[in-house]
Enzyme design. Structure first.
Site, PDB file in Angstrom:
ATOM      1  N   HIS A 208      50.436   6.409  47.479  1.00  0.00           N
ATOM      2  CA  HIS A 208      49.940   7.927  47.766  1.00  0.00           C
ATOM      3  C   HIS A 208      50.824   9.056  48.145  1.00  0.00           C
ATOM      4  O   HIS A 208      50.323  10.243  48.425  1.00  0.00           O
ATOM      5  CB  HIS A 208      49.147   7.540  48.703  1.00  0.00           C
ATOM      6  CG  HIS A 208      48.120   8.232  49.700  1.00  0.00           C
ATOM      7  ND1 HIS A 208      48.413   9.751  50.057  1.00  0.00           N
ATOM      8  CD2 HIS A 208      46.708   8.288  49.769  1.00  0.00           C
ATOM      9  CE1 HIS A 208      46.912   9.950  50.793  1.00  0.00           C
ATOM     10  NE2 HIS A 208      46.550   9.198  49.887  1.00  0.00           N
ATOM     11  N   ARG A 209      52.473   8.822  47.457  1.00  0.00           N
ATOM     12  CA  ARG A 209      52.854  10.092  48.145  1.00  0.00           C
ATOM     13  C   ARG A 209      52.808  11.551  47.188  1.00  0.00           C
ATOM     14  O   ARG A 209      53.136  12.443  47.206  1.00  0.00           O
ATOM     15  CB  ARG A 209      54.367   9.479  47.765  1.00  0.00           C
ATOM     16  CG  ARG A 209      54.528   8.907  48.710  1.00  0.00           C
ATOM     17  CD  ARG A 209      55.855   8.169  48.907  1.00  0.00           C
ATOM     18  NE  ARG A 209      56.472   7.208  47.649  1.00  0.00           N
ATOM     19  CZ  ARG A 209      57.048   7.026  47.075  1.00  0.00           C
ATOM     20  NH1 ARG A 209      58.658   6.798  47.994  1.00  0.00           N
ATOM     21  NH2 ARG A 209      57.057   5.930  45.852  1.00  0.00           N
TER      22      ARG A 209
END
Lengths: 458, 569
Positions: free
Chosen positions: A431-432
């Site tokens: 999710h970065r």
């Protein structure tokens, strides 16, 4: 000559080739513009079964003048060690493959210059050929001066006190770490092997002096986990230590915990895909190839899903789409990589996949064949698994878990029920760099390709 | 070349020894000048001699025990002296001489001021073999690749230092017990104390006080051995700066140890320490490490035993000063250039092992009473071990064997010299051929050699005008070695192509120390390559490495063979 009498022990069993005959070939013919004669010294075939050889030692150092018939290098084949002699006079300009390293038969292991003037050119060429990392920072001032590659016992003759242990020095040389720049953390401030490994960005090896084996999954680094808490002992339990592969998997799994991941699932109708598969199956196309191709095509449109977050600060967009596919092995798991899966057609991809699986089973995969993936595909559909979620391998942005395709009752917009084959895919992503909407859009594209699979065969 | 480490010792027992009675039974070997039984000596009658040998050996054994009984009863010497033979020093050399003397019917005593067994058994080859046995296994268990190639899975190997040390110590005690018992059982008097020669055929023993006893002996053998040599400037504290004496007790395993001297002792200890997890730095005064080995073997050994291990080295330097660790400082080693004597670097390590060689131990021996001057500490002797005094004359009835004479500082060489002396004093002219004495270094894999190195052979050939040929075989071509996944190694034969004489054999590889004896026996017996190549070796065994070596040698036989005829000598 010594090499030939030494061969007596092996010559009886294998047809034996005189090493010198294979040693040198002139490069000048291929490069007509270059007037200078720089010759490559090749890894000779010392026996009919030899495919690669290890350089035992260089008898001559860079800058040494060689005369025809002199032994230059000692090569270890699958059968014996041989002195290899030169066929030409000249100067050993550059050593391309160092002592202890291995090269395939026919690969250049050194360069021979005819005159001193050509040494610099030969070295430049060697630097271009050298597969290893760029040379250490220290530049040699005069390239013409012959540099004796002495196995210097002293790592750095700095006037200030520098104490490094023997193994630390060895590692520093191996990983091209400038030991004089390190700060020792060992007793009395000495540089320890751990200090060098840290500087080289390598996870410290287990305490035993075992050479680290190639990890089958991506060799990213992190310190190994601290020893697990003690569990109550159950009598009669058997402890089987991890194989190298299992240890690598374990390491990667622990490492994956450092990545914030999330999952998105998507149902996809597969009737069209199944129909296509039936058609192309006879031509050797596998379901894996179809799915990999579909994923690759979708990834081309969604480069962020094909990206990697290396440092937690940036996106690394990969220039090629390499689909790693998880394959279960007897004692673990390996992920052979279909490189440029977006560019190859289905048939080539299927052929490539077959080769990779065979190599994987024979444990002959080269590192770039299992660690260059940019996206991973894991399929448990054949076991009847309807959905599962996968752990994201370190170094990649996303992994897709594919479940079984099953007849499912589906209601359409008008409320009519039909039975369609449907599979659930579930993607785990970092999710970065990949957000929910990105992944959803990617899955939508992927579903469109699978539901209209004609584009796959184009 | 040091006795301390390099030898193994077959555990001596009366039974094992008495089979050697064979030597003395048939008459032909007795008349020989060399210990090697030349092939011609047996001649055509060899086969019949062999059968008779077996018969006579059982006879002589019973006769032999009768003799012991007689001596035990008489407790006197037939020669009018207290003893026929007194040996000063109960190491491996003295022990070998004593057993052979009893066999020859001599009333024998042995004087020992310390413990029976000498350096080899107590502070040398025996305990070091125990440590090397541990290091070999450790090395194997730690080599994941090696284990996996067998399909074995091993969890991280570890060790208990104290138990390893106990193993070495227990082995030494056991062998010491064997040695003592074997001499007692044969009726050798073991006299406790330091022996001092008072004059020809006269000596005393005891603690050096008024309680000393004076005895006479027809012949005396000095076998006092050696102690570790500690060069000037080196302060040995027995804890962080140590000699092999201390190292064998394995009181601690330092993280980083410098080994001063890279000969047999240094090399074997580097094997032990690196297997137990230490890092090692060699300090060698000569230009290359492992001097003394055949250069080619040395190169290979360096490639296998040094380069891949956690070892580095400083060559061409002397350790001019070594200070033990104290006041929170590590061990300091000051290095100077071996040639220019200029100061170079200072090493800081956790421990230093001094393995620079061994010095003869002749203090208090009373050599001044018989006008003998030592040379660099060694007792001067001729090729028959007869002691030479300051005027160049033989001291009657006095012999010196083993490390004390410095001819060949190996335990088995001392024993062979002792046996040779006993042969002489019982009336058989005998000269030991030192070129037939093998040497071994028990690293993993082992190194062994007999005879000349290639440079020595070439030098000799140049002088005497003959040709030298070399053949080599690789362990990679040996089935048994490959089955063990130990293909690393080579054997090298140096020989004369004109007559087939073996000049030297050098082996590096699995069990090299056990393999060398086929070659050393051939040299001792004078067996030629063209004959030994017909000997049969069991398949598949490592011995085929030598078989192949002999078979690949090319002997140009110009002269007619003279094998079948018996030639009186």
């Amino acid at each position: 000559m010594a090499s030939l009498s030494f061969s007596s022990s092996v010559s009886s069993s294998t047809p034996f080739l005189r090493p010198s005959a294979f040693l040198l070939s002139s490069r000048s013919a291929r490069l007509p513009l270059v007037r200078a004669k720089i010759r490559e010294i090749f890894m000779p075939a010392l026996s009919s079964t030899m495919t690669e050889g290890k350089i035992v030692s260089w008898v001559k150092s860079e800058g040494d003048v060689l005369s025809k018939g002199e032994p230059v290098v000692v090569v270890e084949s699958d059968k014996a060690d041989m002195d290899v002699e030169t066929f030409y006079d000249g100067i050993l300009a550059a050593i391309v493959v160092n002592e202890g390293e291995t090269a395939p038969v026919g690969a250049a292991i050194g360069l021979l210059a005819e005159t001193e003037a050509e040494i610099a050119e030969a070295r430049a060429k060697a630097a271009a050929q050298s597969p290893a990392a760029p040379p250490p920072v220290v530049e040699e001032p005069a390239p013409v001066a012959p540099k004796a590659e002495a196995p210097a016992p002293v790592a750095a003759a700095t006037p200030g006190k520098l104490v490094a242990t023997p193994f630390a020095k060895k590692l520093a040389k191996q990983h091209k770490v400038d030991i004089s720049k390190l700060v020792g953390t060992g007793p009395f401030g000495r540089v320890t092997p751990e200090d060098v490994e840290k500087a080289a960005g390598i996870a410290p090896a287990p305490k035993a002096n075992v050479s680290p084996a190639a990890a089958p999954v991506s060799p990213a680094a992190a310190s190994p986990p601290k020893t697990a808490a003690s569990y109550p002992e159950i009598p009669g339990a058997k402890v089987v230590p991890f194989t190298t592969m299992q240890a690598a998997v374990s390491r990667n799994m622990i490492e994956s915990l450092a990545v914030p991941t999330f999952r998105v699932g998507y149902p996809i109708a597969t009737d069209a895909l199944d129909a296509l598969y039936k058609k192309v199956k006879a031509k050797g196309v596998t379901m894996t190839a179809l799915l990999a191709k579909a994923a690759a095509m979708a990834l081309v449109q969604h480069p962020e899903v094909n990206a990697t977050c290396k440092d937690g600060k940036s996106f690394t967009y990969n220039s090629s789409v390499n689909i790693a596919v998880a394959v279960a092995m007897d004692d673990g798991l390996i992920t052979p990589v279909l490189q440029d899966a977006d560019k190859l057609d289905l048939y080539l991809l299927s052929k490539k996949w077959k080769e990779l699986v065979e190599k994987a089973r024979a444990k002959q995969l080269q590192p770039q064949e299992y660690n260059s993936g940019t996206f991973t595909l894991s399929n448990l559909g054949m076991f009847g698994v309807d959905r599962f979620d996968a752990i994201l391998p370190p170094g990649q942005g996303a992994i897709m878990a594919v479940g079984a395709s099953k007849p499912t009752v589906v209601a359409d917009k008008e409320g009519f029920f039909t039975v369609k084959n449907q599979m659930l895919v579930n993607v785990t992503a970092d999710h970065r760099i990949i957000y929910g909407a990105d992944l959803a859009a990617f899955l939508q594209t992927f579903a469109k390709i699978v539901q209209n699979p004609e584009s796959l065969t184009m | 070349m040091h006795s301390a480490i390099s030898l193994s010792l077959s555990s001596p027992s009366p039974i094992a020894r008495s089979s050697a009675v064979n030597d003395t039974c048939p008459s032909p070997p007795r008349s020989l000048r060399f210990c090697g039984l030349r092939r011609e000596a047996f001649g055509a009658g060899a086969s019949s001699a062999a059968t008779s040998l077996r018969l006579t050996s059982s006879d002589s054994r019973s006769q032999h025990s009768n003799l012991n009984g007689v001596f035990a009863a008489l407790k006197g010497s037939s020669s009018g002296f207290d003893y026929d033979l007194v040996i000063i020093g109960a190491g491996v050399g003295g022990h070998g001489a004593a057993l052979h003397a009893v066999e020859k019917g001599l009333k024998t005593a042995i004087i020992e001021g310390d413990v029976v067994g000498g350096t080899c058994v107590n502070r040398g080859c025996v305990p070091s073999k125990a440590l090397l046995a541990v290091s070999g296994r450790m090395r194997e268990l730690q080599n994941e690749q090696h284990m996996k190639s067998f399909g074995l899975q091993v969890a991280a190997a570890g060790y208990d230092r104290q138990k390893v040390a106990d193993h070495a110590n227990n082995l030494a005690s056991k062998i010491r017990g064997n040695l003592t018992n074997s001499m007692k059982a044969l009726g050798v008097d073991i006299l406790t104390g330091f022996g001092t020669i008072l004059g020809p055929q006269k000596l005393k023993f005891g603690k050096g006080d008024s309680g000393d006893k004076i005895i006479t002996a027809k012949d005396i053998i000095v076998a006092t051995g050696s102690v570790p040599l500690v060069p000037k400037g080196i302060e040995v504290d027995g804890k962080t700066v140590i000699t092999s004496d201390h190292a064998l007790k394995l009181e601690f395993v330092p993280q980083w140890i410098a080994i001063v001297g890279s000969g047999y002792i240094g090399l074997e200890f580097s094997d032990v320490y690196t297997a137990l997890g230490s890092e090692v730095t060699f300090v060698e005064a000569l230009d290359q490490i492992m001097p003394g080995f055949d250069p080619e073997i040395g190169k290979l050994a360096q490639r296998v035993l040094v380069n891949p291990r956690k070892i580095d080295s400083y060559t061409g330097v002397f350790a001019s000063k070594i200070t033990p660790a104290k006041d929170g400082k590590p061990v300091q080693i000051e290095l100077i250039d071996a040639k220019t004597k200029e100061p170079k670097e200072t090493l800081e390590v956790d421990a230093a092992l001094i393995a620079t060689g061994r010095a003869p131990f002749t203090k208090g021996l009373g050599l001044e009473n018989i006008n003998v001057q030592t040379q660099r500490g060694f007792v001067p002797v001729d090729e028959r071990m007869r002691v030479i005094d300051a005027n160049g004359k033989f001291v009657p009835h006095l012999y010196c064997i083993g490390d004390a004479n410095g001819k060949m500082m190996l335990a088995h060489a001392a024993s062979a010299q002792g046996i040779s002396v006993v042969e002489q004093v019982t009336g058989n002219a005998h000269v030991l051929n030192h070129l037939s004495i093998p040497a071994a270094c028990f690293t993993h894999p082992e190194i062994s050699m007999v005879g000349l190195t290639e440079p020595q052979a070439r030098e000799k050939a140049e002088k005497e005008g003959f040709e030298v040929s070399i053949v080599k075989t690789s362990f990679k071509a040996n089935t048994k070695a490959l089955a063990e996944n130990e293909g690393e190694g080579m054997a090298k034969l140096i020989y004369r192509p004109d007559n087939g004489e073996i000049l030297g054999v050098h082996i590096f590889g699995l069990h090299a120390a056990d393999l060398i004896h086929e070659a050393s026996n051939a040299i001792a017996m004078g067996t030629l390559i063209q004959d030994i190549k017909f000997a049969v070796h069991a398949h598949p065994t490592l011995s085929e490495v030598l078989d192949e070596l002999f078979k690949s040698a090319k002997v140009k036989l110009t002269a007619p063979k003279t094998v079948a005829q018996a030639v009186p000598v």
